[in-house]
Design an enzyme around this catalytic site. Sequence first.
Site, PDB file in Angstrom:
ATOM      1  N   ASP A 290      46.895  12.157  20.993  1.00 32.09           N
ATOM      2  CA  ASP A 290      46.069  12.411  19.813  1.00 32.09           C
ATOM      3  C   ASP A 290      45.671  11.068  19.202  1.00 32.09           C
ATOM      4  O   ASP A 290      46.533  10.277  18.811  1.00 32.09           O
ATOM      5  CB  ASP A 290      46.873  13.241  18.802  1.00 32.09           C
ATOM      6  CG  ASP A 290      46.069  13.622  17.560  1.00 32.09           C
ATOM      7  OD1 ASP A 290      44.874  13.261  17.473  1.00 32.09           O
ATOM      8  OD2 ASP A 290      46.636  14.295  16.676  1.00 32.09           O
TER       9      ASP A 290
ATOM     10  N   LYS B 263      50.874   9.903  19.684  1.00 32.83           N
ATOM     11  CA  LYS B 263      49.754   9.338  18.931  1.00 32.83           C
ATOM     12  C   LYS B 263      49.297   8.075  19.652  1.00 32.83           C
ATOM     13  O   LYS B 263      50.129   7.269  20.080  1.00 32.83           O
ATOM     14  CB  LYS B 263      50.212   8.989  17.509  1.00 32.83           C
ATOM     15  CG  LYS B 263      50.519  10.209  16.653  1.00 32.83           C
ATOM     16  CD  LYS B 263      49.250  10.966  16.293  1.00 32.83           C
ATOM     17  CE  LYS B 263      49.568  12.110  15.331  1.00 32.83           C
ATOM     18  NZ  LYS B 263      48.345  12.893  15.023  1.00 32.83           N
TER      19      LYS B 263
ATOM     20  N   SER C   4      55.147  16.137  17.912  1.00 27.65           N
ATOM     21  CA  SER C   4      54.131  15.103  17.800  1.00 27.65           C
ATOM     22  C   SER C   4      54.848  13.814  17.412  1.00 27.65           C
ATOM     23  O   SER C   4      55.487  13.752  16.364  1.00 27.65           O
ATOM     24  CB  SER C   4      53.109  15.504  16.724  1.00 27.65           C
ATOM     25  OG  SER C   4      52.222  14.438  16.470  1.00 27.65           O
TER      26      SER C   4
ATOM     27  N   GLU D 147      43.248  14.594  22.181  1.00 31.51           N
ATOM     28  CA  GLU D 147      42.852  15.222  20.913  1.00 31.51           C
ATOM     29  C   GLU D 147      42.081  14.236  20.043  1.00 31.51           C
ATOM     30  O   GLU D 147      42.537  13.111  19.813  1.00 31.51           O
ATOM     31  CB  GLU D 147      44.145  15.688  20.215  1.00 31.51           C
ATOM     32  CG  GLU D 147      43.958  16.361  18.864  1.00 31.51           C
ATOM     33  CD  GLU D 147      45.303  16.805  18.264  1.00 31.51           C
ATOM     34  OE1 GLU D 147      46.311  16.839  18.996  1.00 31.51           O
ATOM     35  OE2 GLU D 147      45.338  17.101  17.062  1.00 31.51           O
TER      36      GLU D 147
ATOM     37  N   GLY E  60      49.835  20.963  12.980  1.00 30.44           N
ATOM     38  CA  GLY E  60      50.613  20.911  11.751  1.00 30.44           C
ATOM     39  C   GLY E  60      50.267  19.696  10.924  1.00 30.44           C
ATOM     40  O   GLY E  60      49.552  18.791  11.377  1.00 30.44           O
TER      41      GLY E  60
ATOM     42  N   LYS F 119      53.536  15.300  22.288  1.00 27.84           N
ATOM     43  CA  LYS F 119      52.234  14.705  21.966  1.00 27.84           C
ATOM     44  C   LYS F 119      52.485  13.288  21.476  1.00 27.84           C
ATOM     45  O   LYS F 119      53.352  13.074  20.624  1.00 27.84           O
ATOM     46  CB  LYS F 119      51.555  15.562  20.891  1.00 27.84           C
ATOM     47  CG  LYS F 119      50.315  14.955  20.257  1.00 27.84           C
ATOM     48  CD  LYS F 119      49.611  15.993  19.402  1.00 27.84           C
ATOM     49  CE  LYS F 119      49.397  15.510  17.985  1.00 27.84           C
ATOM     50  NZ  LYS F 119      48.707  16.522  17.149  1.00 27.84           N
TER      51      LYS F 119
ATOM     52  N   ASP G  24      40.384  18.374  16.599  1.00 27.18           N
ATOM     53  CA  ASP G  24      41.217  18.667  15.424  1.00 27.18           C
ATOM     54  C   ASP G  24      40.345  18.446  14.186  1.00 27.18           C
ATOM     55  O   ASP G  24      39.698  19.389  13.702  1.00 27.18           O
ATOM     56  CB  ASP G  24      42.464  17.755  15.457  1.00 27.18           C
ATOM     57  CG  ASP G  24      43.343  17.843  14.206  1.00 27.18           C
ATOM     58  OD1 ASP G  24      43.005  18.586  13.281  1.00 27.18           O
ATOM     59  OD2 ASP G  24      44.382  17.146  14.156  1.00 27.18           O
TER      60      ASP G  24
ATOM     61  N   LYS H 235      44.394  24.428  12.548  1.00 27.20           N
ATOM     62  CA  LYS H 235      45.288  24.076  11.442  1.00 27.20           C
ATOM     63  C   LYS H 235      44.907  24.899  10.232  1.00 27.20           C
ATOM     64  O   LYS H 235      43.761  24.828   9.756  1.00 27.20           O
ATOM     65  CB  LYS H 235      45.150  22.589  11.085  1.00 27.20           C
ATOM     66  CG  LYS H 235      46.007  21.667  11.921  1.00 27.20           C
ATOM     67  CD  LYS H 235      45.930  20.238  11.427  1.00 27.20           C
ATOM     68  CE  LYS H 235      46.580  19.317  12.438  1.00 27.20           C
ATOM     69  NZ  LYS H 235      46.272  17.905  12.168  1.00 27.20           N
TER      70      LYS H 235
HETATM   71  O1  OSB Z   1      46.415  14.852  13.797  1.00 23.95           O
HETATM   72  O2  OSB Z   1      47.676  16.458  14.316  1.00 23.95           O
HETATM   73  C1  OSB Z   1      47.436  15.489  13.588  1.00 23.95           C
HETATM   74  C2  OSB Z   1      50.345  14.875  11.196  1.00 23.95           C
HETATM   75  C3  OSB Z   1      49.668  14.515  10.068  1.00 23.95           C
HETATM   76  C4  OSB Z   1      48.297  14.441  10.088  1.00 23.95           C
HETATM   77  C5  OSB Z   1      47.589  14.720  11.268  1.00 23.95           C
HETATM   78  C6  OSB Z   1      48.282  15.114  12.410  1.00 23.95           C
HETATM   79  C7  OSB Z   1      49.677  15.141  12.381  1.00 23.95           C
HETATM   80  C8  OSB Z   1      50.487  15.440  13.546  1.00 23.95           C
HETATM   81  C9  OSB Z   1      51.885  15.973  13.336  1.00 23.95           C
HETATM   82  O3  OSB Z   1      50.134  15.197  14.680  1.00 23.95           O
HETATM   83  C10 OSB Z   1      51.896  17.468  13.279  1.00 23.95           C
HETATM   84  C11 OSB Z   1      53.234  17.993  12.817  1.00 23.95           C
HETATM   85  O4  OSB Z   1      54.238  17.684  13.477  1.00 23.95           O
HETATM   86  O5  OSB Z   1      53.272  18.702  11.792  1.00 23.95           O
HETATM   87 MG    MG Z   2      45.457  15.779  15.438  1.00 27.73          MG
END
Ligand code: OSB
Ligand code: MG
Length: 380
Positions: free
Chosen positions: A195, A170, A142, A220, A297, A168, A245, A269
Amino acid sequence: MPITITEVTLAVVRLDLVHGFETSSHRKNHLDHILVRATATDGTRQLVGWGECASPSDPFYCGETTESCWQILGEYLVPMLLGRPWGSVDEASRLTAKVSGNHFARAGLEMACWDLLAQARDVPLVDLLGLRTADRVEAGVSLGIEPSIDALMEQVARHVGDGYRRVKLKIRPGWDLEPVRAVRAAFPALALQVDANAAYTTAEIDRLVALDGYGLLMVEQPFAADDLLAHAALARRAETPVCLDEAITSVAVLRSALALRACSIVNVKVSRLGGVGPAIAVHDVCRDAGVPVWCGGMHEFGVGRAVNLAVASLPGFTLPSDVSGSDKYYRADIVTPPIRAEHGTVAVPRSRPGIGVTVDETMLKDHTLRTRTLQDGSRR
Ligand code: OSB
Ligand code: MG
């Protein structure tokens, strides 16, 4: 024999990220997670179980914070469990059922219970969870919002070069079509998804529909956590599958989301759902409904990461996870052996009873900001 927890030490532990991470809401350079160390007896042996509360420090992803978790664990969850015997994690969870919400806090303690139970039974955690679990989990990365497209391309190239086969990105309004177009042009065959962490309103739905055509695995959580109807409206209009999510906080909400056709994929999660038990329950409902899931995560340290891997090995997890190798996030982790990806997959810990990793006490001490120990007498 039932298990009785006799002492719990909470520790706020800070690790610096190797690369700052920016989402639609904010940027972070380090994480403060609470490690839960639970000492227990199973009648014959003394056991030590570990859990991790992976709450963000700020109330932007959800309402919880490191400080709220510290308060809820120390004043409610731990005192409700101390000195009370339980025979299954489900039973342990019922002892704290009066506490509503506070899923990240709850997950930290629940994980420690799973670690204790698996050790008491002398099996790796994954063996307690179900049949037909996988040995390795497909892992993606991510990637946060970067100051420029060039900087993002460098991040994508680095992780693809490391062997990750799913990325992924952001996104937020204004950082969406352009980065997706650039990454897609440079990596035509890459498994790609986005996401938004709830950054869009339905007024901006056209921007999201315009993501169609870039061959994304999913979009997402574009809209607010409680806006299932907005997600259903997008799912009707867009070809890109909608994944939820933040919205999925329980099996009950999941059932509503599925009934409304608000999503066709679910990010599971452990922390957001309140632990391994609720995560498995969500997995099971999705599997029965034919809805694919993947393991999300929260930048977990090694304890939470090991638990995520066990959960992600269940058969309904058919899409690549966000559970990357620890070195994607941290120079050094607090557990041994280190959790690493090879060719974009991560091994599920199976070599010893419990969660399968050992907390490195020196690393832990060096990175601990504060601790609090509670004993049987502090029972509520
Ligand atoms: O929205 O999935 C999410 C990290 C912190 C808070 C929310 C998210 C995330 C990630 C990273 O997308 C997930 C990871 O690499 O642990
Ligand atoms: Mg997310």
